[in-house]
Design a protein around this motif. Structure first.
Motif, PDB file in Angstrom:
ATOM      1  N   UNK A   1      30.010  31.892  41.988  1.00  0.00           N
ATOM      2  CA  UNK A   1      30.572  32.341  43.257  1.00  0.00           C
ATOM      3  C   UNK A   1      31.190  31.188  44.049  1.00  0.00           C
ATOM      4  N   UNK A   2      30.653  29.993  43.847  1.00  0.00           N
ATOM      5  CA  UNK A   2      31.170  28.853  44.603  1.00  0.00           C
ATOM      6  C   UNK A   2      32.628  28.575  44.259  1.00  0.00           C
ATOM      7  N   UNK A   3      33.010  28.740  42.981  1.00  0.00           N
ATOM      8  CA  UNK A   3      34.404  28.527  42.580  1.00  0.00           C
ATOM      9  C   UNK A   3      35.318  29.541  43.262  1.00  0.00           C
ATOM     10  N   UNK A   4      34.882  30.795  43.295  1.00  0.00           N
ATOM     11  CA  UNK A   4      35.662  31.844  43.951  1.00  0.00           C
ATOM     12  C   UNK A   4      35.787  31.554  45.449  1.00  0.00           C
ATOM     13  N   UNK A   5      34.668  31.190  46.056  1.00  0.00           N
ATOM     14  CA  UNK A   5      34.680  30.898  47.494  1.00  0.00           C
ATOM     15  C   UNK A   5      35.630  29.753  47.816  1.00  0.00           C
ATOM     16  N   UNK A  11      33.300  31.690  52.551  1.00  0.00           N
ATOM     17  CA  UNK A  11      31.929  31.298  52.225  1.00  0.00           C
ATOM     18  C   UNK A  11      31.420  32.070  51.014  1.00  0.00           C
ATOM     19  N   UNK A  12      30.364  31.537  50.390  1.00  0.00           N
ATOM     20  CA  UNK A  12      29.736  32.226  49.261  1.00  0.00           C
ATOM     21  C   UNK A  12      29.210  33.583  49.702  1.00  0.00           C
ATOM     22  N   UNK A  13      28.700  33.665  50.926  1.00  0.00           N
ATOM     23  CA  UNK A  13      28.186  34.932  51.439  1.00  0.00           C
ATOM     24  C   UNK A  13      29.285  35.988  51.495  1.00  0.00           C
ATOM     25  N   UNK A  14      30.494  35.565  51.906  1.00  0.00           N
ATOM     26  CA  UNK A  14      31.614  36.508  51.961  1.00  0.00           C
ATOM     27  C   UNK A  14      31.969  37.011  50.566  1.00  0.00           C
ATOM     28  N   UNK A  32      41.981  38.228  49.252  1.00  0.00           N
ATOM     29  CA  UNK A  32      41.986  36.847  48.740  1.00  0.00           C
ATOM     30  C   UNK A  32      40.841  36.618  47.772  1.00  0.00           C
ATOM     31  N   UNK A  33      39.677  37.169  48.076  1.00  0.00           N
ATOM     32  CA  UNK A  33      38.511  37.014  47.199  1.00  0.00           C
ATOM     33  C   UNK A  33      38.773  37.692  45.851  1.00  0.00           C
ATOM     34  N   UNK A  34      39.293  38.916  45.886  1.00  0.00           N
ATOM     35  CA  UNK A  34      39.554  39.644  44.639  1.00  0.00           C
ATOM     36  C   UNK A  34      40.631  38.946  43.816  1.00  0.00           C
ATOM     37  N   UNK A  35      41.637  38.393  44.489  1.00  0.00           N
ATOM     38  CA  UNK A  35      42.678  37.657  43.774  1.00  0.00           C
ATOM     39  C   UNK A  35      42.100  36.402  43.107  1.00  0.00           C
ATOM     40  N   UNK A  36      41.186  35.719  43.805  1.00  0.00           N
ATOM     41  CA  UNK A  36      40.551  34.537  43.228  1.00  0.00           C
ATOM     42  C   UNK A  36      39.698  34.904  42.018  1.00  0.00           C
ATOM     43  N   UNK A  37      38.996  36.013  42.126  1.00  0.00           N
ATOM     44  CA  UNK A  37      38.165  36.479  41.003  1.00  0.00           C
ATOM     45  C   UNK A  37      39.039  36.770  39.785  1.00  0.00           C
ATOM     46  N   UNK A  38      40.161  37.448  40.020  1.00  0.00           N
ATOM     47  CA  UNK A  38      41.075  37.777  38.917  1.00  0.00           C
ATOM     48  C   UNK A  38      41.655  36.512  38.304  1.00  0.00           C
ATOM     49  N   UNK A  39      42.065  35.575  39.164  1.00  0.00           N
ATOM     50  CA  UNK A  39      42.684  34.335  38.670  1.00  0.00           C
ATOM     51  C   UNK A  39      41.702  33.518  37.836  1.00  0.00           C
ATOM     52  N   UNK A  40      40.440  33.508  38.249  1.00  0.00           N
ATOM     53  CA  UNK A  40      39.427  32.719  37.540  1.00  0.00           C
ATOM     54  C   UNK A  40      38.850  33.447  36.336  1.00  0.00           C
ATOM     55  N   UNK A  41      39.223  34.721  36.182  1.00  0.00           N
ATOM     56  CA  UNK A  41      38.743  35.471  35.032  1.00  0.00           C
ATOM     57  C   UNK A  41      37.304  35.902  35.135  1.00  0.00           C
TER      58      UNK A  41
END
Length: 331
Positions: A1-5, A11-14, A32-41
């Motif tokens: 989660x830290x990479x996504x945050x 924050x990690x909580x978000x 932004x969070x969902x886009x980061x999750x998708x980008x990081x796989x």
């Protein structure tokens, strides 16, 4: 989660609140969070508790075209039998020949952290599975190859099957042979058409595009195509069909006709040997196909790290009567 945050600037909580669909997160922030999750796989991990304990989820995923098709139900049963021997259960879903649905099912199974995945591809893009493949989850493609990733694949010899069927029809006196195939963007359909074309050349008859009909076929559509192919001054006297559903539509369309074309169908089907005349087929054993795919998968789960394999299984022409009718045959 830290990479996504870090990537999303939150924050990690978000991140946790977005992943768990908790209220109170602004839509732009969630985006932004969902886009980061998708980008990081990263994938939602339904089986996280078991994984933290070092346990297998005890499941594999199987994505099919249509579990209601007898061909795929036979394949499924074989996969289940192999999986049962390894103490696994099989999660199954139908893509309905829709690439988006295939991706949705495959990623849902990955989210549930299946131990491995077997896919009958509906589309040509499978890069969405690279995070799983690079992390070590085995993926096997069956009946059709993946479009843009290198992975274990189990196919059947579509070219040889179609060519053998044409040779068989020509040996029984036919020179006007028609081909009714599935949608041309499906690998098996294009391979069988290619085999049909090569079979015509080898058998010494001309390849005539006016005797070819490709596309998703309904009963009404097949009946219309047959009226064209079997009518006119130079009608087809024999028909090769590209799958069992098209074969059944052809049988319905010619039922009651006094003059019948010779017929060979790709894929066997229940009661084909009891019809009058019995239907000649290019038989593909779905159980053998499913078993080969499952065994490849479990070899990988057992530690096999060899380069991806591509297996091509043989097909078998079964002459029963319909493919042996002579030109101009009557009931």
């Amino acid at each position: 989660m830290s990479d996504v945050a870090r990537l999303a600037g939150v924050s990690i909580k978000t991140v946790s609140r977005v992943v768990n669909a908790e209220p109170g997160v602004h839509a732009d922030t969630a985006g932004r969070v969902l886009a980061a999750i998708e980008r990081l796989g990263f994938r939602r991990n339904v089986g996280a508790l078991n994984l933290r304990r070092g346990l297998s989820t005890g499941t594999i995923g199987l994505v099919l075209e249509d579990v209601g098709n007898p061909f795929y139900s036979g394949l499924t049963r074989a996969v289940e039998e192999v999986a049962r021997g390894f103490g696994r259960q099989v999660l199954t879903g139908s893509s309905d020949e829709n690439a988006d649905r295939e991706r949705e099912l495959a990623l849902e199974f990955c989210a549930r952290r299946v131990d491995g995945l077997i896919v009958v591809p509906a589309g040509l893009r499978h890069g969405y599975l690279m995070p799983e493949i690079t992390s070590g989850m085995p993926v096997v493609f069956v009946d059709r190859p993946a479009g843009d990733v290198l992975a274990d694949t189990v196919l059947v010899d579509n070219l040889e099957g179609a060519a053998a069927a044409v040779a068989h029809l020509v040996a029984h006196g036919h020179r006007r042979v028609a081909f009714l195939g599935d949608s041309p963007d499906i690998f098996t359909a294009t391979e069988r058409l290619r085999g049909f074309r090569e079979g015509c050349a080898k058998a010494g008859i001309p390849y005539d595009e006016t005797l070819v009909a490709m596309g998703p076929h309904t009963a009404a559509g097949v009946a219309s195509v047959l009226r064209r192919l079997l009518g006119g001054r130079a009608p087809a006297t024999a028909v090769l069909t590209g799958n069992n559903r098209i074969t059944v539509h052809v049988l319905r369309a010619i039922a009651g006709s006094r003059r019948r074309p010779a017929l060979i169908g790709f894929d066997d089907f229940e009661l084909a040997d009891l019809l009058e005349p019995p239907v000649s087929v290019v038989a593909i054993d779905p159980a053998t196909l499913g078993r080969a795919a499952a065994e490849l998968l479990f070899n990988r789960l057992g530690g096999d790290t060899a380069a991806p394999r591509r297996l091509v299984l043989p097909v078998r022409l079964i002459p029963r009567g319909s493919g042996e009718l002579r030109p101009g045959s009557r009931r």
